[in-house]
Design an enzyme around this catalytic site. Sequence first.
Site, PDB file in Angstrom:
ATOM      1  N   CYS A 139      -2.163   0.101   9.845  1.00 44.81           N
ATOM      2  CA  CYS A 139      -3.242  -0.794   9.389  1.00 44.81           C
ATOM      3  C   CYS A 139      -4.015  -1.433  10.520  1.00 44.81           C
ATOM      4  CB  CYS A 139      -2.692  -1.844   8.446  1.00 44.81           C
ATOM      5  SG  CYS A 139      -1.192  -2.587   9.014  1.00 44.81           S
ATOM      6  N   HIS A 147       0.843  -1.199   0.000  1.00 44.57           N
ATOM      7  CA  HIS A 147       0.000   0.000   0.000  1.00 44.57           C
ATOM      8  C   HIS A 147       0.879   1.249   0.000  1.00 44.57           C
ATOM      9  CE1 HIS A 147      -3.071  -2.647   2.224  1.00 44.57           C
ATOM     10  NE2 HIS A 147      -3.635  -2.324   1.074  1.00 44.57           N
TER      11      HIS A 147
HETATM   12  C1  CIR Z   1      -3.033  -7.949   3.248  1.00 44.27           C
HETATM   13  O1  CIR Z   1      -2.206  -8.373   2.451  1.00 44.27           O
HETATM   14  O2  CIR Z   1      -4.069  -7.422   2.882  1.00 44.27           O
HETATM   15  C2  CIR Z   1      -2.763  -8.104   4.739  1.00 44.27           C
HETATM   16  N1  CIR Z   1      -2.060  -9.308   4.969  1.00 44.27           N
HETATM   17  C3  CIR Z   1      -1.990  -6.931   5.272  1.00 44.27           C
HETATM   18  C4  CIR Z   1      -2.734  -5.667   5.245  1.00 44.27           C
HETATM   19  C5  CIR Z   1      -1.970  -4.523   5.814  1.00 44.27           C
HETATM   20  N2  CIR Z   1      -2.714  -3.326   5.730  1.00 44.27           N
HETATM   21  C6  CIR Z   1      -2.174  -2.122   5.637  1.00 44.27           C
HETATM   22  O3  CIR Z   1      -0.980  -1.973   5.541  1.00 44.27           O
HETATM   23  N3  CIR Z   1      -3.010  -1.091   5.596  1.00 44.27           N
END
Ligand code: CIR
Length: 394
Positions: A388, A304
């Site tokens: 996140c 992201h």
């Molecule tokens: C994903 O790949 O969607 C999750 N394992 C990690 C999400 C992390 N989110 C973020 O950095 N906003």
Amino acid sequence: MTPLWIRRLTAAVSAAFAVAAASLAAGAIAWLPASQFEFTVTANALSLYWTAALYGAVVLLLAGLFGAYRRRWVAAVAGVVAAAIAFVLAVVQQAGSLSGFQFTVEYLGYYFFVLAGLIVATPTLGILVHRWVLGLFRGQGGRVVLVRAPSSVLGEGIVTNIARTEVDIEKADEQWDAYVAAFTIAGWQTVEVESADRLPDGVFVEDAAVVISPGIALITRPGAPERRAETASVADRLRSLGLTLYDVEEPATLDGGDVLRVGDVFYVGRSSRTNAAGVRELRELVDDLGAGTVVAVPVAGALHLKSVATALPDGTVLVAPGTIDPTFFAGALVVPEAAGANLVILDESTVLLPASAPGTKALVEDLGYAVVTVDLSEFEKVEGSTTCLSIRLG
Ligand code: CIR
């Protein structure tokens, strides 16, 4: 906290009566020169106008309760409907009976400025007052942060840019407790989203919603289909807190981790999770609400935008080395560790960083900020980090 229905009713009543008052003022201002500044004539006109404005206000109050101020075009339609109903009822009242209603250009001319006031003020002043009143209520509980406890299958979360390694769930639970405690100590009120034990990535609530302005959030449509089931419970929680919600519509995809707000600029990562339609929907909503400007940033080689860039309280963007061109941002610093580019602002002088970024911690402290660190190693194994794990409602 004041119950949701009281907050909604107060906002709808305030917006309706502000619009009605503005339309009355429009009528009065128009009559003054027309009556050659004869105040008694204007006062006579007002004695008829106020009932029309009142009818308009009642219609707008009902429309407000049904969410008319969520979109400018819906508010515009509500303003026209309120004006039409106010006109019919005002003429009926003058005629003394419903059957006495007669549409004449004369009547229309007489009420013109009040009706025009309702039509113009509903999608402008009405939206502003509605948002402002909801914002007043939101301030009551202090800063609120939304979190969700980790799932027991966190280790099955998606990994895209790193190799999968085993997650220690007990350790993850402890790290999550420490993360939540950092907010509590800094004076935030934490609100938990309903647990979702079967959704491995559910703990990363940030991806499910983007706060556009106080009291307004966009519920996302995550780029990874297996994460779409996470948004409904986040939406329910935000709704229960009184936020007005918008949805990202198919085929658009948008992850909250791709939206970095710095002042009134919304940088949005055009990443493998957020597509062009998602960027467009965010841009339209931010424009529509007058919340700021959207700047799209191409993101490659990272999950992201916020995986590689977040901002200090003074607006300086910290960028992970070898990722985005720092000149993209008005003021930016390349930090020593990739994990250091993902920080959370706890208050104007304190930020939260992962323990895996000691060099960045020293750099940020050297800039005069206090730094709180938490070990987030288990979440980093599934490409998560500080931002996140929460949605900051500010
Ligand atoms: C994903 O790949 O969607 C999750 N394992 C990690 C999400 C992390 N989110 C973020 O950095 N906003």
